[in-house]
Scaffold this active site. Structure first.
Site, PDB file in Angstrom:
ATOM      1  N   LEU A 170       0.776  -1.244   0.000  1.00 47.50           N
ATOM      2  CA  LEU A 170       0.000   0.000   0.000  1.00 47.50           C
ATOM      3  C   LEU A 170       0.801   1.284   0.000  1.00 47.50           C
ATOM      4  CD1 LEU A 170      -2.565  -1.288   2.554  1.00 47.50           C
ATOM      5  CD2 LEU A 170      -3.188  -0.448   0.295  1.00 47.50           C
TER       6      LEU A 170
ATOM      7  N   THR B 141       6.646   0.359   2.856  1.00 49.54           N
ATOM      8  CA  THR B 141       6.659   0.673   4.275  1.00 49.54           C
ATOM      9  C   THR B 141       5.341   0.335   4.961  1.00 49.54           C
ATOM     10  OG1 THR B 141       6.137   2.971   3.665  1.00 49.54           O
ATOM     11  CG2 THR B 141       8.427   2.446   4.146  1.00 49.54           C
ATOM     12  N   SER B 142       4.323  -0.053   4.203  1.00 51.43           N
ATOM     13  CA  SER B 142       3.074  -0.503   4.830  1.00 51.43           C
ATOM     14  C   SER B 142       2.345  -1.437   3.885  1.00 51.43           C
ATOM     15  CB  SER B 142       2.168   0.678   5.183  1.00 51.43           C
ATOM     16  OG  SER B 142       1.066   0.235   5.954  1.00 51.43           O
ATOM     17  N   MET B 143       1.741  -2.443   4.471  1.00 50.81           N
ATOM     18  CA  MET B 143       1.014  -3.452   3.702  1.00 50.81           C
ATOM     19  C   MET B 143       0.023  -4.145   4.620  1.00 50.81           C
ATOM     20  SD  MET B 143       4.257  -6.022   3.496  1.00 50.81           S
ATOM     21  CE  MET B 143       5.271  -4.589   3.121  1.00 50.81           C
TER      22      MET B 143
ATOM     23  N   MET C 109      -0.340   6.995   7.141  1.00 49.92           N
ATOM     24  CA  MET C 109      -1.134   5.775   7.217  1.00 49.92           C
ATOM     25  C   MET C 109      -2.193   5.873   8.306  1.00 49.92           C
ATOM     26  SD  MET C 109      -1.965   2.862   6.047  1.00 49.92           S
ATOM     27  CE  MET C 109      -0.688   2.611   4.803  1.00 49.92           C
TER      28      MET C 109
END
Length: 403
Positions: free
Chosen positions: A87, A108-110, A164
């Site tokens: 993401l 860095t985000s998933m 996020m």
């Protein structure tokens, strides 16, 4: 007549739930109902797909935009699959991402691999009315599922990344589940709404932060991944506090676990792959048949007692690498031989750990003392002189990145 998106996604969720049930992953009725009704397309409105192969730098990506008709079918299939959904690159803002090809950056985000999310939430034994804390919720998918089970106003997430945090809260509000995401350091938990009946960490840690245990209510359960420098053999730690207040912790080896916090670097066998193929090493005899992949109790012990090793799962036969010592071991060509290279006797260390593991009774789980006499955290397989034992390394504190 074309079906509307709501009808299509309802069918996709039902198919996902049927698959998870048939595979023996999903058994909890409350979680099943949550998976059927939480609209994951709201929480995962876009997804990065990696285009370039492993080891390629810079990485080539393609961003799927779920609102674009040319991307919609691929996006829907992806977000309802068992894949982790990518993401965010390098902590980027998430309000105006460009659709299509893009080069560079690292994720860095998933979202978490779906079966792992289901297994973790089931291990938590979620129920209505429980106060729930999610550490590192990312886009908020597991937080949303937990909120659907526990009820409105009881589920809280602590997210390190400000972009996020805002992205997840905006999307969660659209689902009207009453879940809250706050920006902060997940290692500190969230004291303002403590204590919690259930605490789930979506990030791997080297040892358990003291605030997590302090914020766990009597009768509560805490679940996290313990990471070492190898991604090959993670441990799953379940901490419980009895109604009387006593803390108990059990560590088990698992086939997969959560990624560590940003900045914590895993070892990799990738840079050695070509050299190993060209020169597997000198052959020597061995009595150790390569242990099976599902001997999780052994591999977990090896991660700590033979540190600095990483397995190349793409190799034709079992290949273990100590990248920082320029050493490796390649099993075969038959069960009586192994090829070794470098100053470190990688296979010899594995033989030693395996012998000790068998001597200890081939344990599949370990007890963890979260505050021993030295103030550290200590793991043991059992009482007595045959036990396997090791200390957990200190908590890896990662400096916070400023955008």
């Amino acid at each position: 007549m074309a079906l509307d998106l709501h009808t299509v996604t309802s069918g996709q969720r039902a198919g996902m739930v049927d698959r998870l049930t048939a595979d023996g992953v999903l058994a909890d009725a409350l979680l099943r109902n949550a998976l059927l009704h939480v609209r994951r397309e709201v929480l995962l409105p876009h997804a990065y797909v990696r285009v370039s192969g492993p080891g390629t730098e810079p990485i080539d990506w393609r961003l799927l935009d779920g609102s674009h008709p040319d991307d919609r079918q691929e996006w829907l299939e992806l977000i309802h699959s068992d894949e982790s959904i990518l993401l965010q690159r390098d902590g980027e803002p998430l309000d105006a991402l460009p659709r299509g090809p893009v080069t560079g950056g690292h994720m860095t985000s998933m979202s978490t691999y779906t079966p792992a999310t289901v297994e973790a939430l089931q291990a938590m034994e979620l129920g209505p009315g429980q106060r729930y804390l999610e550490l590192g919720p990312g886009p908020g998918l597991s937080l949303a599922l937990a909120a659907a089970v526990t009820g409105p106003g009881l589920a809280t997430g602590v997210e390190r990344d400000g972009h996020m945090t805002a992205f997840a809260q905006l999307n969660l509000d659209r689902l009207s589940l009453g879940a809250v995401v706050v920006e902060g350091d997940a290692l500190e938990g969230h004291k303002a709404r403590a204590p919690y009946d259930r605490i789930h960490s979506g990030i791997g840690v080297t040892s358990v932060p003291e605030p997590w245990v302090e914020q766990l209510a009597a009768g509560g359960r805490l679940l996290t991944t313990l990471v070492t420098r190898t991604p090959s053999w993670p441990g799953q730690l379940l901490v419980s506090r009895t109604p009387a207040g006593t803390v108990q912790a059990v560590l088990r080896g698992r086939p997969r676990g959560y990624r560590p916090m940003l900045g914590y670097r895993w070892l990799s066998a990738l840079d050695h792959r070509a050299r190993i193929k060209a020169n597997p090493g000198r052959p020597r005899p061995t009595r150790l048949t390569p242990p099976p992949d599902d001997a999780f109790g052994f591999w977990l012990a090896a991660a700590y007692l033979a540190p600095g090793l990483v397995r190349d799962f793409q190799a034709e036969t079992m290949t273990l690498v100590a990248p920082e010592d320029d050493s490796w071991a390649v099993a075969g060509p038959d069960n009586g031989t192994v090829r070794v290279h470098g100053p470190r006797d990688v296979w010899g260390e594995l033989e030693d750990v395996h012998a000790r593991w068998k001597h200890a009774g081939q344990p599949e789980q370990y007890r963890v003392d979260l505050r021993d006499s030295s103030g550290g955290q200590h793991v043991t397989s059992s009482a007595g002189p045959k036990a396997l034992a090791w200390a957990l390394p200190p908590l890896a504190v990662v400096p916070r990145q400023v955008p």
